[in-house]
Design an enzyme around this catalytic site. Sequence first.
Site, PDB file in Angstrom:
ATOM      1  CB  SER A  43      50.048  77.190   9.293  1.00 56.74           C
ATOM      2  OG  SER A  43      49.050  76.185   9.349  1.00 56.74           O
ATOM      3  CG  HIS A  68      51.107  76.897   5.174  1.00 58.83           C
ATOM      4  ND1 HIS A  68      51.960  76.471   4.184  1.00 58.83           N
ATOM      5  CD2 HIS A  68      50.797  75.789   5.894  1.00 58.83           C
ATOM      6  CE1 HIS A  68      52.167  75.169   4.299  1.00 58.83           C
ATOM      7  NE2 HIS A  68      51.465  74.721   5.326  1.00 58.83           N
ATOM      8  CG  ASP A  86      48.590  73.085   6.947  1.00 57.83           C
ATOM      9  OD1 ASP A  86      49.518  72.740   6.205  1.00 57.83           O
ATOM     10  OD2 ASP A  86      48.729  73.885   7.901  1.00 57.83           O
ATOM     11  CG  MET A 128      45.623  67.901   6.740  1.00 58.12           C
ATOM     12  SD  MET A 128      45.981  67.636   8.473  1.00 58.12           S
ATOM     13  CE  MET A 128      47.169  68.957   8.785  1.00 58.12           C
ATOM     14  CG  HIS A 162      51.277  71.610   3.091  1.00 58.01           C
ATOM     15  ND1 HIS A 162      51.721  71.520   4.398  1.00 58.01           N
ATOM     16  CD2 HIS A 162      51.740  70.505   2.461  1.00 58.01           C
ATOM     17  CE1 HIS A 162      52.414  70.397   4.544  1.00 58.01           C
ATOM     18  NE2 HIS A 162      52.434  69.759   3.399  1.00 58.01           N
ATOM     19  CG  MET A 189      49.898  67.429   4.264  1.00 57.23           C
ATOM     20  SD  MET A 189      49.882  68.190   5.891  1.00 57.23           S
ATOM     21  CE  MET A 189      49.041  69.717   5.511  1.00 57.23           C
ATOM     22  CG  MET A 207      56.447  67.843   5.626  1.00 54.30           C
ATOM     23  SD  MET A 207      55.385  69.286   5.880  1.00 54.30           S
ATOM     24  CE  MET A 207      54.743  68.989   7.535  1.00 54.30           C
ATOM     25  N   GLY A 264      50.302  66.241   9.645  1.00 50.86           N
ATOM     26  CA  GLY A 264      48.997  65.812  10.138  1.00 50.86           C
ATOM     27  C   GLY A 264      48.422  66.699  11.233  1.00 50.86           C
ATOM     28  CG  PHE A 265      47.820  65.926  14.262  1.00 50.64           C
ATOM     29  CD1 PHE A 265      46.449  66.043  14.474  1.00 50.64           C
ATOM     30  CD2 PHE A 265      48.329  64.717  13.825  1.00 50.64           C
ATOM     31  CE1 PHE A 265      45.609  64.957  14.268  1.00 50.64           C
ATOM     32  CE2 PHE A 265      47.495  63.618  13.610  1.00 50.64           C
ATOM     33  CZ  PHE A 265      46.128  63.744  13.838  1.00 50.64           C
ATOM     34  N   GLY A 266      49.117  70.261  13.953  1.00 51.04           N
ATOM     35  CA  GLY A 266      49.901  71.381  14.434  1.00 51.04           C
ATOM     36  C   GLY A 266      50.361  71.099  15.864  1.00 51.04           C
ATOM     37  N   GLY A 267      51.238  71.951  16.335  1.00 52.77           N
ATOM     38  CA  GLY A 267      51.633  71.881  17.732  1.00 52.77           C
ATOM     39  C   GLY A 267      52.611  70.773  18.093  1.00 52.77           C
ATOM     40  CG  ASP A 327      54.430  73.138   7.429  1.00 53.70           C
ATOM     41  OD1 ASP A 327      54.121  73.549   8.577  1.00 53.70           O
ATOM     42  OD2 ASP A 327      53.591  72.695   6.610  1.00 53.70           O
ATOM     43  N   GLY A 328      56.417  73.023  10.453  1.00 54.36           N
ATOM     44  CA  GLY A 328      56.244  72.131  11.587  1.00 54.36           C
ATOM     45  C   GLY A 328      57.157  72.485  12.745  1.00 54.36           C
ATOM     46  N   GLY A 329      56.545  72.917  13.851  1.00 59.69           N
ATOM     47  CA  GLY A 329      57.332  73.227  15.039  1.00 59.69           C
ATOM     48  C   GLY A 329      58.218  74.453  14.890  1.00 59.69           C
ATOM     49  N   GLY A 343      52.334  77.844  12.636  1.00 56.66           N
ATOM     50  CA  GLY A 343      50.930  77.774  13.019  1.00 56.66           C
ATOM     51  C   GLY A 343      50.740  78.182  14.466  1.00 56.66           C
TER      52      GLY A 343
HETATM   53  C1  DX5 Z   1      51.008  70.072   9.754  1.00 58.91           C
HETATM   54  C2  DX5 Z   1      50.932  71.296   8.892  1.00 58.91           C
HETATM   55  C3  DX5 Z   1      51.551  72.523   9.429  1.00 58.91           C
HETATM   56  C4  DX5 Z   1      51.032  72.979  10.771  1.00 58.91           C
HETATM   57  C5  DX5 Z   1      52.180  73.471  11.533  1.00 58.91           C
HETATM   58  O1  DX5 Z   1      50.937  68.905   9.023  1.00 58.91           O
HETATM   59  O2  DX5 Z   1      51.509  71.055   7.625  1.00 58.91           O
HETATM   60  O3  DX5 Z   1      51.439  73.583   8.487  1.00 58.91           O
HETATM   61  O4  DX5 Z   1      50.102  74.013  10.720  1.00 58.91           O
HETATM   62  O5  DX5 Z   1      51.769  73.801  12.809  1.00 58.91           O
HETATM   63  P1  DX5 Z   1      52.833  74.194  13.908  1.00 58.91           P
HETATM   64  O6  DX5 Z   1      53.483  75.460  13.443  1.00 58.91           O
HETATM   65  O7  DX5 Z   1      52.036  74.357  15.127  1.00 58.91           O
HETATM   66  O8  DX5 Z   1      53.819  73.058  13.981  1.00 58.91           O
HETATM   67 ZN    ZN Z   2      51.543  72.824   6.244  1.00 60.01          ZN
END
Ligand code: DX5
Ligand code: ZN
Length: 235
Positions: A15, A39, A41, A43, A72, A74, A143, A148-151, A181-183, A203
């Site tokens: 991502s 990927h 994102d 938003m 993706h 959102m 999900m 909404g946010f990475g990390g 997707d996520g973490g 990501g």
């Molecule tokens: C968050 C995104 C993810 C994000 C994941 O809403 O949909 O794609 O990039 O980031 P990580 O891998 O850091 O959780």
């Molecule tokens: Zn995503």
Amino acid sequence: MTSRLGTMAVQMAPSILNADFARLADEAAAVADVADWLHVDVMDYRFVPNLTIGLPVVESLLKHTELPLDCHLMIAEPDRWAAGYAEAGARNVTVHAEALQAPTRTLRMIRAAGARAGLAINPATPVEPYEDLLPEFDMLLLMTIEPGFGGQAFLDVVLPKLRRARALVQRHGASVWLQVDGGVGEETIERCAEAGADVFVAGTAVYGADNPAAAVQRLRQHAERATARAPWQQH
Ligand code: DX5
Ligand code: ZN
């Protein structure tokens, strides 16, 4: 589509949310030889409390990478935008169930515009209501964080739903891919593969690493190892 590096159906989708947005072409190139998808994102500050990139940036990115784009969305109004991403050349367009008024209409619009159609569900959204819609989409995105946010930290509570989703897909003999997707990182990817995922978004674990390509390869190895011993693979 099969994975580039092995016989397993594992696919890796780094991502770019955590990449350097001012150097997107370079960031895509950094994983071009090892990833299956890029990927993206999208938003809109309405469906999620964050704002990223939209169609103009995706159109530009398409000119600078050979990797298929996995968009993706959102966003609050997928009907208004989803087909545009497909027409621009995104290979997959995923929309959120929570934002859809008429899922079959939107998913068919995406396919008619030439892309694979993805359906995303948030952690609290059940998968069962979508069972009869399996023929209408090509990928189900579960999900594993609140979008909404990475990390953010991976939500283990989603794993039982992932197992149920894999069972549904198998019961119907459907060819729907299951994406997480996520973490997703070295600590969590094996749990996802074991529970039934075959497409992995990462990501921070990729673009937060010194060597993004090596990170993708390591993640893929973990996923393939876990897939090989996964109960859902023993059919
Ligand atoms: C968050 C995104 C993810 C994000 C994941 O809403 O949909 O794609 O990039 O980031 P990580 O891998 O850091 O959780
Ligand atoms: Zn995503």
